[in-house]
Each structure stands twice: as structure tokens, then as C-alpha cells.
Design a protein around this motif. Structure first.
Motif, PDB file in Angstrom:
ATOM      1  N   GLU A 179      -8.426  20.297  10.653  1.00 14.01           N
ATOM      2  CA  GLU A 179      -7.839  21.400   9.876  1.00 14.01           C
ATOM      3  C   GLU A 179      -8.818  22.568   9.764  1.00 14.01           C
ATOM      4  O   GLU A 179      -8.441  23.734   9.935  1.00 14.01           O
ATOM      5  CB  GLU A 179      -7.439  20.908   8.476  1.00 14.01           C
TER       6      GLU A 179
ATOM      7  N   GLY B 190      -9.063  14.222  10.132  1.00  7.77           N
ATOM      8  CA  GLY B 190      -8.043  15.129   9.602  1.00  7.77           C
ATOM      9  C   GLY B 190      -8.616  16.413   9.031  1.00  7.77           C
ATOM     10  O   GLY B 190      -8.287  17.513   9.498  1.00  7.77           O
TER      11      GLY B 190
ATOM     12  N   HIS C  82       0.810  -1.219   0.000  1.00  8.23           N
ATOM     13  CA  HIS C  82       0.000   0.000   0.000  1.00  8.23           C
ATOM     14  C   HIS C  82       0.854   1.285   0.000  1.00  8.23           C
ATOM     15  O   HIS C  82       0.568   2.241  -0.733  1.00  8.23           O
ATOM     16  CB  HIS C  82      -0.918  -0.045   1.232  1.00  8.23           C
TER      17      HIS C  82
ATOM     18  N   HIS D 196       1.325   4.952  -2.350  1.00  5.01           N
ATOM     19  CA  HIS D 196       1.331   6.339  -1.851  1.00  5.01           C
ATOM     20  C   HIS D 196       2.583   7.090  -2.314  1.00  5.01           C
ATOM     21  O   HIS D 196       2.520   8.247  -2.728  1.00  5.01           O
ATOM     22  CB  HIS D 196       1.268   6.359  -0.320  1.00  5.01           C
TER      23      HIS D 196
ATOM     24  N   GLY E  58      -3.287   7.438   7.750  1.00  7.82           N
ATOM     25  CA  GLY E  58      -3.994   6.993   8.946  1.00  7.82           C
ATOM     26  C   GLY E  58      -3.298   5.819   9.616  1.00  7.82           C
ATOM     27  O   GLY E  58      -3.484   5.566  10.799  1.00  7.82           O
TER      28      GLY E  58
ATOM     29  N   ASN F 298      -3.164  18.189   4.103  1.00  2.00           N
ATOM     30  CA  ASN F 298      -3.235  19.265   5.100  1.00  2.00           C
ATOM     31  C   ASN F 298      -2.511  20.529   4.626  1.00  2.00           C
ATOM     32  O   ASN F 298      -1.312  20.509   4.341  1.00  2.00           O
ATOM     33  CB  ASN F 298      -2.641  18.753   6.422  1.00  2.00           C
TER      34      ASN F 298
ATOM     35  N   GLY G  27      -2.747  10.507   3.188  1.00  2.53           N
ATOM     36  CA  GLY G  27      -3.892  11.384   3.450  1.00  2.53           C
ATOM     37  C   GLY G  27      -3.539  12.693   4.146  1.00  2.53           C
ATOM     38  O   GLY G  27      -4.112  13.749   3.839  1.00  2.53           O
TER      39      GLY G  27
ATOM     40  N   ASP H 224      -6.401   7.306  -0.238  1.00  4.88           N
ATOM     41  CA  ASP H 224      -6.343   6.009  -0.915  1.00  4.88           C
ATOM     42  C   ASP H 224      -7.042   6.027  -2.278  1.00  4.88           C
ATOM     43  O   ASP H 224      -8.155   6.536  -2.408  1.00  4.88           O
ATOM     44  CB  ASP H 224      -6.974   4.939  -0.016  1.00  4.88           C
TER      45      ASP H 224
ATOM     46  N   ASP I  63      -7.258  11.941  13.754  1.00  6.29           N
ATOM     47  CA  ASP I  63      -8.578  11.308  13.915  1.00  6.29           C
ATOM     48  C   ASP I  63      -8.972  11.244  15.390  1.00  6.29           C
ATOM     49  O   ASP I  63     -10.135  11.489  15.748  1.00  6.29           O
ATOM     50  CB  ASP I  63      -8.571   9.899  13.312  1.00  6.29           C
TER      51      ASP I  63
HETATM   52  O1  KG4 Z   1      -3.777   7.654   3.047  1.00  6.31           O
HETATM   53  P1  KG4 Z   1      -5.116   7.570   3.675  1.00  6.31           P
HETATM   54  O2  KG4 Z   1      -6.312   7.853   2.823  1.00  6.31           O
HETATM   55  O3  KG4 Z   1      -5.380   6.164   4.306  1.00  6.31           O
HETATM   56  C1  KG4 Z   1      -4.421   5.398   4.956  1.00  6.31           C
HETATM   57  O4  KG4 Z   1      -3.613   4.732   4.263  1.00  6.31           O
HETATM   58  O5  KG4 Z   1      -4.418   5.470   6.202  1.00  6.31           O
HETATM   59  O6  KG4 Z   1      -5.070   8.556   4.929  1.00  6.31           O
HETATM   60  C2  KG4 Z   1      -6.166   8.781   5.744  1.00  6.31           C
HETATM   61  C3  KG4 Z   1      -5.743   9.674   6.890  1.00  6.31           C
HETATM   62  C4  KG4 Z   1      -6.832   9.836   7.949  1.00  6.31           C
HETATM   63  O7  KG4 Z   1      -6.264   9.629   9.226  1.00  6.31           O
HETATM   64  C5  KG4 Z   1      -7.275  11.289   7.764  1.00  6.31           C
HETATM   65  O8  KG4 Z   1      -7.752  11.874   8.950  1.00  6.31           O
HETATM   66  C6  KG4 Z   1      -5.998  11.946   7.291  1.00  6.31           C
HETATM   67  O9  KG4 Z   1      -5.425  10.999   6.409  1.00  6.31           O
HETATM   68  N1  KG4 Z   1      -6.259  13.216   6.592  1.00  6.31           N
HETATM   69  C7  KG4 Z   1      -5.840  14.416   7.036  1.00  6.31           C
HETATM   70  C8  KG4 Z   1      -6.367  15.388   6.144  1.00  6.31           C
HETATM   71  N2  KG4 Z   1      -7.084  14.732   5.186  1.00  6.31           N
HETATM   72  C9  KG4 Z   1      -6.998  13.401   5.466  1.00  6.31           C
HETATM   73  N3  KG4 Z   1      -5.096  14.753   8.102  1.00  6.31           N
HETATM   74  C10 KG4 Z   1      -4.852  16.064   8.310  1.00  6.31           C
HETATM   75  N4  KG4 Z   1      -5.339  17.061   7.510  1.00  6.31           N
HETATM   76  C11 KG4 Z   1      -6.094  16.763   6.425  1.00  6.31           C
HETATM   77  N5  KG4 Z   1      -6.575  17.739   5.656  1.00  6.31           N
END
Ligand code: KG4
Ligand code: ZN
Length: 331
Positions: A183, A179, A111, A115, A136, A267, A263, A295, A166
Motif C-alpha cells: 500500500e 499488505g 477465527h 473478524h 491473510g 487498506n 487485515g 488479529d 504478501d
Molecule cells: O486478519 P489478519 O491479521 O490475519 C489473518 O487472519 O490472516 O490479516 C493479515 C493480512 C496479511 O496478509 C497482511 O498483508 C494483510 O492482512 N494486510 C493488508 C494491509 N494490512 C494488513 N493488506 C493490504 N493493505 C493493508 N494495509
């Protein structure tokens, strides 16, 4: 070469068609926010069930948008882990079935590998580069030599950055996923209201740790604290940790090209402060567009393409043999 990429490791059912690892012909993502938000977090069994319902529809939509039939796909790429086991199995089973039926190669992808390559869809990357993956489930730094040669430099000792966002969102009652909510709330707050500790790991300057920060936030919250001030102060400390460790690693390893991924790379504060810090040192920093930070299937297709291109005879890519041969893969 036409690649179909499938990602079902968590709560997004995502499928994309990508040409030669670079051109996105379709990128369809079905989220499950409404399923999990009432529980304040992801319920694994519900995620698997929803993937079962969504995946056939999302595959069909991805092919239709790309203007292709499944028989025209040259290679199938699928997330092999890490992630929720039941959720991963849904994507793996579908990919195996299609690859086997069509006698096409099947590439299992880590995974995080996906990324790391996501920023390459929208700009040229300068190799080798330093990549901060903040999601996450992960917060790590990688040295990326080429699209299929990657080594980990450091990682989190406890929580991931996105997990901290989270959990803070949950403590503040801001909803899920946290997230983006933190923000947004932080925009209204004063980041200097609370002097939260910037997490450090004794003996390893490049490692991450977010559990102490999370506890500090929990201890600071009472009936009279302003949510926006807590959110802004937390975000400041978390971003400071990510920026300082990434810049220190870039200096130490002579890697002046920095890529953000995962993810948390959505930010705005992280992007802004990383760019300011990089500019000061004469370094460059880039990031994927938001839909490619979180993702998606396109990043899995890209990683699958490069793994196959560099090693087409890897026995892991022959249908049905992938699991016992995965020891041959990077990451
Ligand atoms: O990469 P992703 O979609 O899934 C994983 O592989 O975990 O990341 C999701 C994470 C979540 O914890 C979400 O709260 C965080 O990314 N996230 C953010 C923002 N948008 C998504 N964290 C901080 N600021 C953001 N704008
Ligand atoms: Zn992810």
C-alpha cells in the motif's frame, strides 16, 4: 459478563478482556514480525514457541490493564481454528486450563466469526448485513443474520487477498508483512501502468480468485519495472475485484449494509473505493479501526460472548468437552 478472549492462530499472541461483547477493557497484542521477517513468511514452529513465551505475559497484561484478577472472569473464549495447529494449541491449552481451574465456561470460536464482529465495537451495525472478510488466510463474503448466525455466500478458489499482497511484496522485495508495504509503495506509483487482469471465476460471479493476478504480476516484473507502478497496478486490480463482487452480492441479496473485516480491511484504497461504490448505490459501508481489523483477542471475546448468550447450555462450552461437541457450532 466479563470475557477473556485468546487468539493465537497465526503470528499474533493476542488477549483481551471485553464486557458484554461490546466494551473493550483491554486489548493486548504481541506481534512476532521480528521472528519471521528474516524468513519472508511465518515459520509455524517458531510461531508456536513464541506463543508459549508470550502468552502468560500477555494474559497478565490484559488482566492488569482491565484492573481485574483472573478469578473475576466469567467466560473464556479462544480461537479453535482455522490456523496453524501448534499455534492454536498454545491458546487452547491455556484457555482450557484457566476455565477448568476456575470452573467457568469455555467457548471455542471460529477465527472468522471474530473478524466478522470486529466492526461492531466502534459503531452500531444494521442487521442483517453483508460482510467481506479479507485476510491473510481468507477472502469470503458472508450473510450475517445476527451475531451468532452467519452463512457463507462465496469464497476464494485459490489464494486469499492478503496472501496475494504478501506474495507481491515478496516479489518486489518490500518485506513482510506485505499488505502495508504494498500500500505504501503504491502511493508513489501509477495504477494505470500495467493492465493486470481483474480476477474472475467462470460460472460464479461472486467467487474470488487471486492466483492468476499474482502470476500476471510475476510475469510483469523485470529489471527495469518500477516497483511503485507494479504495486499500484496490482492493488488497483485486487481492490476492483473485491469491490465489484461485494457490491454485486449486496445488490443480489438485498443487503445494503456492508461490513469490511480482516487485515486487508486496513487498506485505504479498498476502504475509499468500496465507499465510493456503495455511495453510488445508496448503500452503507463500515469497517473496524485498524487494530481491530488484524488479529486480536477482543473479536474472539465478542464472538464467544454471543455464542454463549444464544446457547448457554451448548455442551461444547463445558470444560474439556469442547472438541468433540464443536459440530454444534456455526461456521
Ligand atoms: O486478519 P489478519 O491479521 O490475519 C489473518 O487472519 O490472516 O490479516 C493479515 C493480512 C496479511 O496478509 C497482511 O498483508 C494483510 O492482512 N494486510 C493488508 C494491509 N494490512 C494488513 N493488506 C493490504 N493493505 C493493508 N494495509
Ligand atoms: Zn485473522
Amino acid at each position: 459478563m466479563l470475557i477473556l478472549g485468546i487468539e493465537t492462530s497465526c503470528d499474533e499472541t493476542a488477549v483481551a478482556v471485553v464486557k458484554d461483547g461490546r466494551d473493550i477493557l483491554s486489548n493486548i497484542i504481541a506481534t512476532q514480525y521480528e521472528v519471521h521477517s528474516q524468513y519472508g513468511g511465518i515459520v509455524p514452529e517458531l510461531a508456536s514457541r513464541r506463543h508459549m513465551e508470550n502468552l502468560p505475559v500477555v494474559v497478565a497484561e490484559a488482566l492488569k490493564t482491565a484492573g481485574l484478577t483472573v478469578a473475576e472472569i466469567d467466560l473464556f473464549a479462544v480461537t479453535r481454528g482455522p490456523g496453524l495447529l501448534g499455534a492454536l494449541l498454545v491458546g487452547l491449552s491455556a484457555a482450557k486450563g484457566m476455565a477448568w481451574a476456575l470452573r467457568k465456561p469455555l467457548v471455542p470460536v471460529h477465527h472468522i466469526h471474530g473478524h466478522i464482529l470486529a466492526a461492531g465495537f466502534t459503531q452500531e451495525l444494521a442487521w442483517p448485513f453483508l460482510c467481506l472478510v479479507a485476510s491473510g488466510g481468507h477472502t469470503s463474503l458472508y450473510r450475517v443474520e445476527s451475531p451468532a448466525r452467519i452463512s457463507e455466500i462465496s469464497s476464494t478458489r485459490d489464494d486469499a487477498a492478503g496472501e496475494a499482497f504478501d506474495k507481491v511484496a515478496k516479489m518486489l522485495g518490500l518485506g513482510f508483512p506485505g499488505g502495508p508495504a504494498v500500500e505504501k509503495e503504491a502511493e508513489k506509483g501509477n495504477p494505470a501502468s500495467f493492465d493486470f487482469p481483474v480476477p474472475q471465476v467462470r460460472g460464479d460471479k461472486l467467487a474470488f480468485s487471486f492466483s492468476g493476478l499474482k502470476t500476471a504480476v510475476r510475469n510483469a516484473i523485470n529489471d527495469s519495472t518500477a516497483k511503485a507502478d507494479v504495486a499500484a497496478s496490482f492493488q488497483r486490480a485486487a481492490v476492483t475485484a473485491m469491490v465489484s463482487k461485494t457490491i454485486a452480492a449486496a445488490e443480489q441479496l438485498y443487503l445494503p449494509f456492508i461490513v469490511l473485516a480482516g487485515g486487508v480491511a486496513c487498506n485505504g484504497e479498498l476502504r475509499k473505493r468500496m465507499k465510493e461504490a456503495a455511495d453510488k448505490k445508496g448503500m452503507r459501508v463500515v469497517w473496524p479501526e485498524p487494530v481491530l481489523c488484524t488479529d486480536n483477542g477482543a473479536m474472539i471475546a465478542a464472538a464467544g460472548y454471543y455464542l454463549f448468550r444464544d446457547n448457554p447450555d451448548n455442551p461444547a462450552f463445558a470444560e474439556f468437552k469442547m472438541l468433540d461437541a464443536e459440530a454444534n457450532l456455526p461456521l
